[in-house]
Design a protein around this motif. Structure first.
Motif, mmCIF file in Angstrom:
data_model
loop_
_atom_site.group_PDB
_atom_site.id
_atom_site.type_symbol
_atom_site.label_atom_id
_atom_site.label_comp_id
_atom_site.label_asym_id
_atom_site.label_seq_id
_atom_site.Cartn_x
_atom_site.Cartn_y
_atom_site.Cartn_z
ATOM 1 N N ASN A 125 38.957 -5.190 5.619
ATOM 2 C CA ASN A 125 38.289 -4.354 4.614
ATOM 3 C C ASN A 125 39.220 -3.323 3.984
ATOM 4 O OD1 ASN A 125 35.747 -5.589 4.826
ATOM 5 N ND2 ASN A 125 35.246 -4.382 6.649
ATOM 6 N N GLN A 126 40.097 -2.745 4.787
ATOM 7 C CA GLN A 126 41.018 -1.736 4.260
ATOM 8 C C GLN A 126 42.130 -2.407 3.454
ATOM 9 O OE1 GLN A 126 40.905 1.607 4.454
ATOM 10 N NE2 GLN A 126 38.977 1.616 5.621
ATOM 11 N N SER A 127 42.153 -2.164 2.148
ATOM 12 C CA SER A 127 43.099 -2.849 1.259
ATOM 13 C C SER A 127 44.543 -2.616 1.671
ATOM 14 C CB SER A 127 42.903 -2.388 -0.189
ATOM 15 O OG SER A 127 41.649 -2.780 -0.668
ATOM 16 N N ILE A 128 44.890 -1.368 2.054
ATOM 17 C CA ILE A 128 46.285 -1.061 2.384
ATOM 18 C C ILE A 128 46.750 -1.864 3.583
ATOM 19 C CG2 ILE A 128 45.590 0.949 3.770
ATOM 20 C CD1 ILE A 128 48.828 0.585 1.690
ATOM 21 N N TYR A 129 45.884 -1.944 4.624
ATOM 22 C CA TYR A 129 46.245 -2.723 5.814
ATOM 23 C C TYR A 129 46.319 -4.218 5.483
ATOM 24 C CZ TYR A 129 45.214 1.535 8.425
ATOM 25 O OH TYR A 129 45.216 2.824 8.894
ATOM 26 N N LYS A 130 45.370 -4.660 4.671
ATOM 27 C CA LYS A 130 45.329 -6.080 4.299
ATOM 28 C C LYS A 130 46.615 -6.493 3.591
ATOM 29 C CE LYS A 130 42.791 -7.321 0.764
ATOM 30 N NZ LYS A 130 41.601 -7.644 -0.062
ATOM 31 N N TYR A 131 47.027 -5.718 2.582
ATOM 32 C CA TYR A 131 48.207 -6.100 1.804
ATOM 33 C C TYR A 131 49.499 -5.941 2.598
ATOM 34 C CZ TYR A 131 45.468 -6.769 -2.419
ATOM 35 O OH TYR A 131 44.568 -7.244 -3.351
ATOM 36 N N VAL A 132 49.536 -4.957 3.509
ATOM 37 C CA VAL A 132 50.729 -4.789 4.357
ATOM 38 C C VAL A 132 50.895 -5.990 5.281
ATOM 39 C CG1 VAL A 132 51.701 -3.484 6.292
ATOM 40 C CG2 VAL A 132 50.850 -2.269 4.276
ATOM 41 N N ILE A 133 49.799 -6.377 5.951
ATOM 42 C CA ILE A 133 49.871 -7.521 6.878
ATOM 43 C C ILE A 133 50.182 -8.812 6.126
ATOM 44 C CG2 ILE A 133 48.512 -8.969 8.451
ATOM 45 C CD1 ILE A 133 47.025 -6.396 9.283
ATOM 46 N N CYS A 134 49.523 -9.017 4.979
ATOM 47 C CA CYS A 134 49.783 -10.228 4.190
ATOM 48 C C CYS A 134 51.227 -10.271 3.697
ATOM 49 C CB CYS A 134 48.826 -10.297 2.999
ATOM 50 S SG CYS A 134 47.123 -10.719 3.437
ATOM 51 N N SER A 135 51.771 -9.110 3.326
ATOM 52 C CA SER A 135 53.160 -9.051 2.851
ATOM 53 C C SER A 135 54.136 -9.394 3.979
ATOM 54 C CB SER A 135 53.470 -7.660 2.300
ATOM 55 O OG SER A 135 52.670 -7.373 1.170
ATOM 56 N N ILE A 136 53.835 -8.903 5.188
ATOM 57 C CA ILE A 136 54.686 -9.227 6.347
ATOM 58 C C ILE A 136 54.656 -10.730 6.622
ATOM 59 C CG2 ILE A 136 54.936 -8.949 8.850
ATOM 60 C CD1 ILE A 136 53.900 -6.048 8.459
ATOM 61 N N LEU A 137 53.463 -11.306 6.574
ATOM 62 C CA LEU A 137 53.331 -12.746 6.804
ATOM 63 C C LEU A 137 54.057 -13.544 5.716
ATOM 64 C CD1 LEU A 137 49.574 -12.861 7.863
ATOM 65 C CD2 LEU A 137 51.522 -13.500 9.309
ATOM 66 N N LEU A 138 54.017 -13.055 4.488
ATOM 67 C CA LEU A 138 54.731 -13.736 3.400
ATOM 68 C C LEU A 138 56.234 -13.689 3.619
ATOM 69 C CD1 LEU A 138 54.827 -15.159 0.661
ATOM 70 C CD2 LEU A 138 54.640 -12.909 -0.437
ATOM 71 N N ILE A 139 56.739 -12.540 4.056
ATOM 72 C CA ILE A 139 58.182 -12.419 4.328
ATOM 73 C C ILE A 139 58.593 -13.368 5.446
ATOM 74 C CG2 ILE A 139 59.957 -10.870 5.231
ATOM 75 C CD1 ILE A 139 58.417 -8.570 3.786
ATOM 76 N N ILE A 140 57.775 -13.449 6.503
ATOM 77 C CA ILE A 140 58.066 -14.366 7.620
ATOM 78 C C ILE A 140 58.079 -15.812 7.113
ATOM 79 C CG2 ILE A 140 57.185 -15.301 9.797
ATOM 80 C CD1 ILE A 140 56.027 -12.478 10.350
ATOM 81 N N THR A 141 57.104 -16.156 6.281
ATOM 82 C CA THR A 141 57.017 -17.525 5.748
ATOM 83 C C THR A 141 58.216 -17.851 4.881
ATOM 84 O OG1 THR A 141 54.601 -17.288 5.703
ATOM 85 C CG2 THR A 141 55.529 -19.132 4.480
ATOM 86 N N LEU A 142 58.593 -16.924 4.006
ATOM 87 C CA LEU A 142 59.765 -17.146 3.144
ATOM 88 C C LEU A 142 61.036 -17.307 3.971
ATOM 89 C CD1 LEU A 142 58.980 -14.555 0.326
ATOM 90 C CD2 LEU A 142 59.185 -17.033 0.020
ATOM 91 N N ALA A 143 61.196 -16.455 5.002
ATOM 92 C CA ALA A 143 62.390 -16.526 5.849
ATOM 93 C C ALA A 143 62.453 -17.854 6.588
ATOM 94 C CB ALA A 143 62.398 -15.363 6.836
ATOM 95 N N TYR A 144 61.296 -18.287 7.123
ATOM 96 C CA TYR A 144 61.258 -19.564 7.851
ATOM 97 C C TYR A 144 61.575 -20.735 6.926
ATOM 98 C CZ TYR A 144 59.485 -23.521 10.516
ATOM 99 O OH TYR A 144 59.370 -24.735 11.157
ATOM 100 N N SER A 145 60.942 -20.764 5.760
ATOM 101 C CA SER A 145 61.175 -21.868 4.821
ATOM 102 C C SER A 145 62.619 -21.894 4.345
ATOM 103 C CB SER A 145 60.228 -21.755 3.617
ATOM 104 O OG SER A 145 58.917 -22.065 3.991
ATOM 105 N N TYR A 146 63.167 -20.718 4.059
ATOM 106 C CA TYR A 146 64.562 -20.656 3.605
ATOM 107 C C TYR A 146 65.505 -21.189 4.679
ATOM 108 C CZ TYR A 146 69.113 -18.916 2.226
ATOM 109 O OH TYR A 146 70.449 -18.838 1.910
ATOM 110 N N ARG A 147 65.264 -20.767 5.923
ATOM 111 C CA ARG A 147 66.142 -21.206 7.021
ATOM 112 C C ARG A 147 66.076 -22.718 7.200
ATOM 113 N NH1 ARG A 147 65.824 -19.118 13.332
ATOM 114 N NH2 ARG A 147 67.670 -20.242 14.066
#
Length: 495
Positions: free
Chosen positions: A452-474
């Motif tokens: 529900n909290q937008s700030i927490y939602k976007y922070v967690i989603c952004s972290i997951l996106l960075i992890i996904t990008l790093a994994y795919s790039y590697r």
């Protein structure tokens, strides 16, 4: 550089080339979608969706699968070095596309009142179908030209033709929508198809072939072999489109034209924006697969490699769209379209399964196994139609997203079993490991969007996106070796 890495690099380069084209096409599509959303709204998008869907169904019936079989035939004769046969095929294609295109026009003209009644529950759009029937001729002639480029794997010319055609079409359509609003829909359909034809003709002329002149009877005799498979492909494509079209008609009658507009808008995100990778993949993948289809080892390797590259590119896109979907919908459309968020969020997870079944399904097509092709088309199309109707009946637009995910999950396992049984196709275990990691990250992102909290939602989603990008790039770098690829590109530029 090892051969396996060369295979991955070739796939990545061709996918990247058309991926770049798709990015530009997406920018064009974003502008077009925004314009449509603002100037003609959900109602206009619903009308446009029903008109174009009807055209696709008629076109699929009347084009006789010629463009697809042409790519296959050209790719196979080219791989054998049979220039004379290749030239004969090209001459045949250029002759027969006029017949199939005119067939589409005639069928649309004859059945225009019925098409209007089916799509809009009345005869108000009969004249609209009469006018847009000409676009079927333009589309078929254009498809014939592009099939020649794809069969020869002239990827840069094909990319330029796609990009330029879409760009000019946008430049012409914008003022039409601005000045005429809903009345611009029919002219835009006609003009866009004509522009695509002119551009495809200009670029196909750059392929130098000595195509002999053929009489109508000679062209027919030569086309019989292609049309046998083509008819099956056309029937298969028609079954798929009819199932989708029947659902749009159901949605129009049950939910109204606005609901069709939301449905079209949602699937535009899934198929045009996230699904851009499929368009990029298939352009070089199908002719390449057709050229080695009788060699099981090569087929297994190409399908596995294509699947790995596809899933590593699709994975981050899925996570990115899930993370910022409300912002993306506002950017692409208007706040009125925010009702599609739940629908798209569920459906976009199914794209991961679609990536794998997409790569495997092309084996049936490259094999030319028409009977199996039809059987799978009937079964899976009926399944999708049933899932969509049930999903919408119980849960509305969100139910459509759930049905899309369930369908492509079942579709993946079904195609895997079919290709393993009939062609002994087997995928490398490393592919499934990569898939499970990316699917897990996508599920985690999907669940995070319910915070529900937008700030927490976007922070967690952004972290997951960075992890996904790093994994795919590697994982991509292990196979493509970006450093080596960049060095080779710069060395070519300096030569």
């Amino acid at each position: 550089m090892p051969k396996q890495n060369n295979d991955y690099t070739s796939i990545f380069k061709s996918t990247s080339l058309f991926g770049a084209v798709q990015v530009f096409n997406i920018l064009i599509s974003v502008i077009r979608s925004k314009v449509i959303a603002i100037w003609i709204g959900p109602t206009g998008m619903g009308i446009l969706g029903l008109l174009t869907s009807t055209l696709k169904v008629v076109g699929e019936f009347t084009k006789l699968g010629l463009s697809t079989t042409a790519v296959r035939e050209i790719a196979q004769t080219e791989s054998k070095g049979d220039t004379q046969e290749t030239n004969l095929i090209i001459a045949t294609i250029r002759k027969v596309v006029w017949f199939t295109g005119l067939l589409g026009v005639i069928v649309t003209l004859i059945f225009s009142p019925l098409l209007s009644y089916l799509a809009f529950d009345g005869y108000d759009y009969t004249l609209a179908f009469v006018w847009i029937s000409i676009s079927l001729l333009f589309n078929q002639l254009s498809a014939g030209q592009l099939a020649i480029l794809q069969g020869f794997r002239k990827l840069k010319l094909l990319a330029k033709a796609n990009l330029l055609g879409n760009f000019i079409g946008l430049l012409i359509s914008l003022p039409l929508y601005y000045f005429f609003r809903l009345d611009a829909i029919v002219p835009v359909i006609i003009v866009s198809s004509f522009v695509a034809l002119v551009v495809s003709w200009l670029y196909s002329k750059q392929v130098k072939v000595n195509a002999p002149k053929l009489s109508n009877s000679d062209a027919y005799d030569k086309a019989k072999g292609m049309l046998h498979l083509g008819l099956m492909l056309s029937l298969r494509g028609s079954i798929t489109l009819v199932a989708a079209y029947v659902f749009q008609l159901y949605l129009s009658h049950v939910g109204g034209i606005d609901e069709v507009g939301y449905y079209v808008a949602g699937f535009m995100i899934i198929n045009s924006y996230v699904g851009m990778v499929f368009n990029a993949m298939k352009t070089d993948y199908f002719p390449k697969l057709s050229g080695v289809i009788d060699n099981l080892q090569d087929v297994n390797k190409i399908v596995t490699n294509q699947s790995i590259i596809g899933i590593l590119i699709i994975g981050p896109l899925v996570v990115a769209f899930l993370s910022f979907l409300p912002l993306i919908v506002r950017l692409l459309y208007t706040p009125e379209f925010l009702v599609i968020i739940a629908f798209v969020s569920w459906a976009i997870l199914g794209v991961l399964f679609k990536t794998l079944s997409f790569s495997m399904g092309y084996v049936i097509l490259a094999k030319g196994d028409s009977k199996l092709f039809i059987k799978t088309a009937v079964f899976f199309s009926a399944l999708m139609l049933a899932f969509n109707i049930i999903g919408y009946h119980f849960y509305g637009l969100e139910g459509l997203g759930i049905s899309f995910l369930l369908y492509y999950t079942i579709h993946f396992f079904g195609i895997k079993l079919i290709t393993a049984k009939h062609y002994k196709l087997s995928l490398d275990k490393s592919l499934m490991t990569i898939f499970l990691v990316l699917f897990g990250l996508s599920i985690a992102t999907f669940l995070s969007t319910y915070i529900n909290q937008s700030i927490y939602k976007y922070v967690i989603c952004s972290i997951l996106l960075i992890i996904t990008l790093a994994y795919s790039y590697r994982q991509l770098d292990k196979r493509v070796n970006f450093k080596f690829l960049i060095q080779r590109i710069f060395n070519k530029d300096n030569e």
